[in-house]
Design an enzyme around this catalytic site. Structure first.
Site, short mmCIF file in Angstrom:
data_model
loop_
_atom_site.label_atom_id
_atom_site.label_comp_id
_atom_site.label_asym_id
_atom_site.label_seq_id
_atom_site.Cartn_x
_atom_site.Cartn_y
_atom_site.Cartn_z
N ASP A 19 32.21 -9.46 17.58
CA ASP A 19 32.50 -8.55 16.48
C ASP A 19 33.80 -7.83 16.84
OD1 ASP A 19 32.02 -6.80 14.20
OD2 ASP A 19 31.48 -5.29 15.70
N ASP A 21 35.38 -4.32 15.08
CA ASP A 21 35.32 -2.86 15.05
C ASP A 21 34.05 -2.37 15.73
OD1 ASP A 21 37.69 -2.79 13.65
OD2 ASP A 21 36.72 -2.76 11.70
N THR A 113 34.01 -10.95 11.85
CA THR A 113 34.17 -9.56 11.42
C THR A 113 33.84 -9.39 9.94
OG1 THR A 113 35.79 -7.75 11.17
CG2 THR A 113 36.62 -10.01 11.00
N SER A 114 33.37 -8.20 9.60
CA SER A 114 33.15 -7.86 8.19
C SER A 114 34.41 -7.31 7.56
CB SER A 114 32.02 -6.83 8.08
OG SER A 114 30.81 -7.37 8.58
N LYS A 145 27.38 -10.17 7.14
CA LYS A 145 26.30 -9.65 7.99
C LYS A 145 25.45 -8.66 7.18
CE LYS A 145 29.62 -9.68 11.82
NZ LYS A 145 30.31 -8.86 12.84
N ASP A 170 27.90 -4.46 18.35
CA ASP A 170 27.55 -3.06 18.59
C ASP A 170 26.64 -2.50 17.51
OD1 ASP A 170 29.52 -0.88 16.77
OD2 ASP A 170 29.85 -3.04 16.65
#
Length: 222
Positions: A19, A21, A113-114, A145, A170
């Site tokens: 991931d 951020d 990543t989103s 996600k 995270d």
């Protein structure tokens, strides 16, 4: 994922899917500033909006905090603020991120990543982190996600089996995404373990040696 892709999957090569951020880039303060700025545009309480944004996706956030507003207009405003933050905000990579990514063999790791690729590239340029060949962003998938789709797409692009992939996350939504994809999932950068992770590390630097060992091993072990 097609059977052909699975038949051609590397039977031993292991991959690490990070991931971005909260895992590699410390963007918490940036996200808080962006959401507060967005809230000011609509005369809303910034702290309350941010609390909602932490547990929902943007369109869900808008539906809760500004149901009378056009969600597409709200999203355009948010994207404008996020792009400006990439250009002018202060970003830091988490301790150990640069060393870990440099130590991993070329082609052994990717990003899921989103966020959007242009923002990831902007943040990585600001922090000096390398950008891998495999990068699955929000534009690459119809379902983000906690759906397993983003992580499965990353494995597909590598030609790797899900069980040979390690997800480093995270946040609960990312952890669930990796678990649903049938991958090993390790949590980082949290004082307590996110529910479901196979291993938990307080920070990325602590996780580094174990991540390198995972890639070096043959066969999947959690």
């Amino acid at each position: 994922m097609t059977s052909t892709l699975m038949d051609n999957a590397d039977p031993v090569g292991r991959r690490v899917l990070f991931d971005v951020d909260g895992t590699l880039i410390d963007a918490v303060e940036n996200q808080r500033r962006v959401w507060r700025a967005w809230a000011r545009r609509y005369g809303l309480d910034g702290d309350e909006v941010y609390r909602v944004a932490l547990r929902t996706r943007p369109l869900e956030t808008f539906a809760q905090v500004a149901p009378e507003r056009d969600p597409h207009e709200c999203l355009a405003a948010l994207h404008e603020l996020e792009d400006e933050d990439v250009r002018s905000g202060v970003y830091d990579a988490f301790a150990g991120a640069a060393e870990l990514l440099s130590a991993l063999p070329a082609g052994s790791w990717g990003l899921v990543t989103s966020n959007y690729e242009h923002r990831v590239r902007g943040r990585f340029a600001r922090t000096g982190l390398p950008v891998p060949e495999v990068l699955v962003d929000a534009a690459a998938v119809a379902r983000g996600k906690p759906s397993p789709v983003p992580y499965l797409l990353a494995a597909e692009r590598f030609g790797a089996r899900p069980e040979d992939c390690l997800v480093v996350e995270d946040a609960p939504s990312g952890v669930l995404s990796g678990l649903r994809a049938g991958m090993t999932v390790w949590g980082v950068n949290a004082p307590v373990a996110v529910e479901g992770v196979h291993r938990h590390f307080t920070n990325l630097a602590e996780a580094g040696p174990a991540i390198l060992a995972f890639v070096a091993e043959v066969g999947a072990a959690r």
